[in-house]
Design a protein around this motif. Structure first.
Motif, short mmCIF file in Angstrom:
data_model
loop_
_atom_site.label_atom_id
_atom_site.label_comp_id
_atom_site.label_asym_id
_atom_site.label_seq_id
_atom_site.Cartn_x
_atom_site.Cartn_y
_atom_site.Cartn_z
N LYS A 28 -10.54 1.80 3.65
CA LYS A 28 -9.34 2.32 3.00
C LYS A 28 -8.68 3.39 3.88
CE LYS A 28 -8.18 4.12 -1.43
NZ LYS A 28 -8.73 4.75 -2.64
N GLU A 29 -9.49 4.15 4.60
CA GLU A 29 -8.92 5.15 5.51
C GLU A 29 -8.09 4.48 6.60
OE1 GLU A 29 -11.51 8.00 7.22
OE2 GLU A 29 -11.73 9.12 5.36
N TYR A 41 -3.24 8.18 -3.17
CA TYR A 41 -4.13 7.41 -2.31
C TYR A 41 -5.45 7.09 -3.00
CZ TYR A 41 -7.63 6.86 1.42
OH TYR A 41 -8.66 6.44 2.19
N ARG A 42 -6.06 8.13 -3.59
CA ARG A 42 -7.40 7.96 -4.15
C ARG A 42 -7.44 7.00 -5.34
NH1 ARG A 42 -10.78 12.13 -1.91
NH2 ARG A 42 -9.33 13.17 -0.53
N THR A 57 -5.63 4.37 -5.70
CA THR A 57 -5.26 3.00 -5.34
C THR A 57 -6.49 2.24 -4.84
OG1 THR A 57 -3.02 3.70 -4.74
CG2 THR A 57 -3.80 1.62 -3.80
N THR A 58 -6.69 1.05 -5.35
CA THR A 58 -7.83 0.23 -4.92
C THR A 58 -7.33 -0.97 -4.11
OG1 THR A 58 -7.70 -1.20 -6.87
CG2 THR A 58 -9.03 0.79 -7.08
N PHE A 59 -8.25 -1.59 -3.36
CA PHE A 59 -7.90 -2.81 -2.64
C PHE A 59 -7.40 -3.88 -3.62
CE2 PHE A 59 -10.61 -2.40 1.52
CZ PHE A 59 -9.70 -1.46 1.97
N LEU A 107 -6.44 1.77 6.32
CA LEU A 107 -5.18 1.38 5.68
C LEU A 107 -4.24 2.58 5.56
CD1 LEU A 107 -3.51 -0.79 4.23
CD2 LEU A 107 -4.77 -0.29 2.13
N ALA A 167 0.83 -1.21 0.00
CA ALA A 167 0.00 0.00 0.00
C ALA A 167 0.87 1.26 0.00
CB ALA A 167 -0.93 0.00 1.21
#
Lengths: 191, 191
Positions: free
Chosen positions: B53-54, B27-28, B30-32, B56, B18
């Motif tokens: 996600k926050e 950040y925005r 990037t996906t799981f 993470l 990550a």
């Protein structure tokens, strides 16, 4: 004629609103609806002026280039008095509402295929060139080069701005600039 | 025990992936799914470790705090030799892969209600405190204060990093740091 003038005015209002919103919320978080609300121009006419959102982003940056690259007062004088002018320009840049936008857009500009990458780079180049040209006319202390000075002074301005933006109540801009002044004088050989 | 260890290893792999992805893509963006692919850990187990996600994002920043705040070598010496140590730390910071993340996350941290705002501010505070503490033990030139020096040196490091990241082939880091060294020496009174 009348219609052309109205169109120019609308364009101007949209650009101003978009610049404010991009600076406040970031580019990605800003919608056409936000821009319409802030500018008072109908949402539907924004794509008519700028195409998509990327077109609006590019136009906002183009619009601000003049103000960023041509500060009033011409090139700094090629003597130690020029230090004051360089610092005044740096402080002026730092306090411009535009600078907030400039910092916010860094994140959009950093990818080489970004629609504003080249323009953003050109603005930074222009800012460095002003400082470099000034420094080329001066005797510099050991280890200092005009190019190195340009990167360092622009860097300090950008970095002071960012700390101040993050925690305005903890960063004393006058204190930071007084320090930068002494450091900049230390980079020149007293004549 | 075995399961606990595997869980800790998965967590570590997810955090590392990550951090890389946030630094590269933001950040925005990037996906799981991206994190799963990069880390080799199944997508479904990411929320199990970090919630959303926050969560993470906060964990990634927490994870990097140690490395950013405790450079090897202790506090800089309270004499002019400390200049070299301060600059070495600045250069080290600048070249850490982490710094790329740190710059990318600024845009997430700048809003006061951001989940990482406070932690981000604490990291900047810690970096300034190191420089300020060092400078408090030294005779400083007129106009220079320990606090002003901390903001200016951290600022120069941040701003040089950003120019370099935007146009790596146009920014000579060694040249910029040689200039910063002379400027920093100019902020101290020769003893």
């Amino acid at each position: 004629m009348r219609r052309e003038q109205t169109s120019r005015q609308s364009r101007e209002l949209i650009l101003r609103a978009a610049a404010e919103l991009f600076a406040e919320k970031g580019y990605r978080q800003t919608t056409f609806a936000d821009v319409a609300e802030r500018s008072g121009i109908s949402r539907g006419s924004i794509p008519w002026h700028f195409g998509g959102k990327e077109g609006l982003l590019v136009a906002v940056l183009e619009h601000s280039v003049q103000e960023l690259l041509q500060p009033p007062g011409g090139l700094p004088r090629a003597d130690a008095d020029g230090v004051e002018q360089v610092l005044e320009e740096a402080e002026r840049f730092l306090r411009l509402p535009l600078s907030r936008l400039f910092v916010t857009l860094l994140i959009e500009a950093v990818e080489p295929d970004s629609p504003i990458h080249d323009r953003y780079v050109a603005i930074q180049d222009g800012m460095r060139a002003r400082i470099q040209t000034w420094a080329e006319g001066l005797p510099l202390a050991e280890g200092v080069t005009p190019r190195g000075l340009a990167v360092t002074v622009l860097g300090a301005t950008i970095g002071i701005h960012q700390q101040w933006r993050l925690t305005p109540d903890r960063i004393d801009l006058d204190e930071a600039f007084a320090t930068l002044r002494t450091m900049l004088v230390g980079a020149l050989i007293a004549s």
